[in-house]
Motif scaffolding. Sequence first.
Motif, PDB file in Angstrom:
ATOM      1  N   LYS A  44     -70.375  23.153  -4.631  1.00 16.25           N
ATOM      2  CA  LYS A  44     -71.378  23.910  -5.817  1.00 16.25           C
ATOM      3  C   LYS A  44     -72.739  23.670  -5.743  1.00 16.25           C
ATOM      4  CE  LYS A  44     -68.575  26.516  -7.758  1.00 16.25           C
ATOM      5  NZ  LYS A  44     -68.778  27.938  -7.748  1.00 16.25           N
ATOM      6  N   ARG A  47     -73.294  26.502  -3.153  1.00 17.80           N
ATOM      7  CA  ARG A  47     -73.157  27.859  -3.485  1.00 17.80           C
ATOM      8  C   ARG A  47     -73.495  28.279  -5.069  1.00 17.80           C
ATOM      9  NH1 ARG A  47     -72.023  30.777   0.723  1.00 17.80           N
ATOM     10  NH2 ARG A  47     -70.968  29.877   2.259  1.00 17.80           N
ATOM     11  N   ALA A  48     -74.086  27.267  -5.796  1.00 15.69           N
ATOM     12  CA  ALA A  48     -74.524  27.692  -7.224  1.00 15.69           C
ATOM     13  C   ALA A  48     -75.727  28.379  -7.318  1.00 15.69           C
ATOM     14  CB  ALA A  48     -74.358  26.410  -7.942  1.00 15.69           C
ATOM     15  N   TRP A  49     -75.652  29.507  -8.080  1.00 18.52           N
ATOM     16  CA  TRP A  49     -76.650  30.541  -8.288  1.00 18.52           C
ATOM     17  C   TRP A  49     -77.565  29.806  -9.390  1.00 18.52           C
ATOM     18  CZ3 TRP A  49     -78.317  34.251  -5.105  1.00 18.52           C
ATOM     19  CH2 TRP A  49     -77.253  34.641  -4.068  1.00 18.52           C
ATOM     20  N   ASN A  50     -76.851  29.309 -10.449  1.00 16.46           N
ATOM     21  CA  ASN A  50     -77.516  28.876 -11.563  1.00 16.46           C
ATOM     22  C   ASN A  50     -77.386  27.096 -11.999  1.00 16.46           C
ATOM     23  OD1 ASN A  50     -78.969  28.616 -14.125  1.00 16.46           O
ATOM     24  ND2 ASN A  50     -77.404  29.761 -15.197  1.00 16.46           N
ATOM     25  N   MET A  51     -78.555  26.602 -11.987  1.00 13.50           N
ATOM     26  CA  MET A  51     -78.333  25.087 -12.040  1.00 13.50           C
ATOM     27  C   MET A  51     -78.065  24.708 -13.439  1.00 13.50           C
ATOM     28  SD  MET A  51     -77.827  24.289  -8.704  1.00 13.50           S
ATOM     29  CE  MET A  51     -78.010  22.090  -8.885  1.00 13.50           C
ATOM     30  N   TYR A  54     -74.191  23.889 -13.519  1.00 13.12           N
ATOM     31  CA  TYR A  54     -73.722  23.288 -12.306  1.00 13.12           C
ATOM     32  C   TYR A  54     -72.554  22.556 -12.533  1.00 13.12           C
ATOM     33  CZ  TYR A  54     -73.591  20.269  -8.405  1.00 13.12           C
ATOM     34  OH  TYR A  54     -73.377  19.350  -7.129  1.00 13.12           O
ATOM     35  N   GLN A  57     -69.288  24.255 -13.473  1.00 11.32           N
ATOM     36  CA  GLN A  57     -68.799  24.995 -12.495  1.00 11.32           C
ATOM     37  C   GLN A  57     -68.071  23.817 -11.393  1.00 11.32           C
ATOM     38  OE1 GLN A  57     -71.783  27.287 -10.378  1.00 11.32           O
ATOM     39  NE2 GLN A  57     -72.235  28.542 -11.908  1.00 11.32           N
TER      40      GLN A  57
END
Length: 85
Positions: A44, A47-51, A54, A57
Amino acid sequence: MSENTSTTQPYRPFIDPLPVDNVPPAAWYITFIPLILAIAVCYKAIRAWNMKTYWRQVLTLTLVIIVGAGALAGAISLATEFSVG
């Protein structure tokens, strides 16, 4: 010149693995959760777009992997228990 006459041999991990006779079976399951958590954190982080979401996710992925692995283990156990032959 003196020759080394030591009787100790070097440790060869793949040829001479450590004995696991005294390890309780539950110890393998305890080490499974931190391994999955570390994999989810690393995956993640890439690959995470929005921290902001995080950690949510990461925990979601961790639970999905653990539940999926448990379902696969159960399915394999049932398949081998009731297999023909």
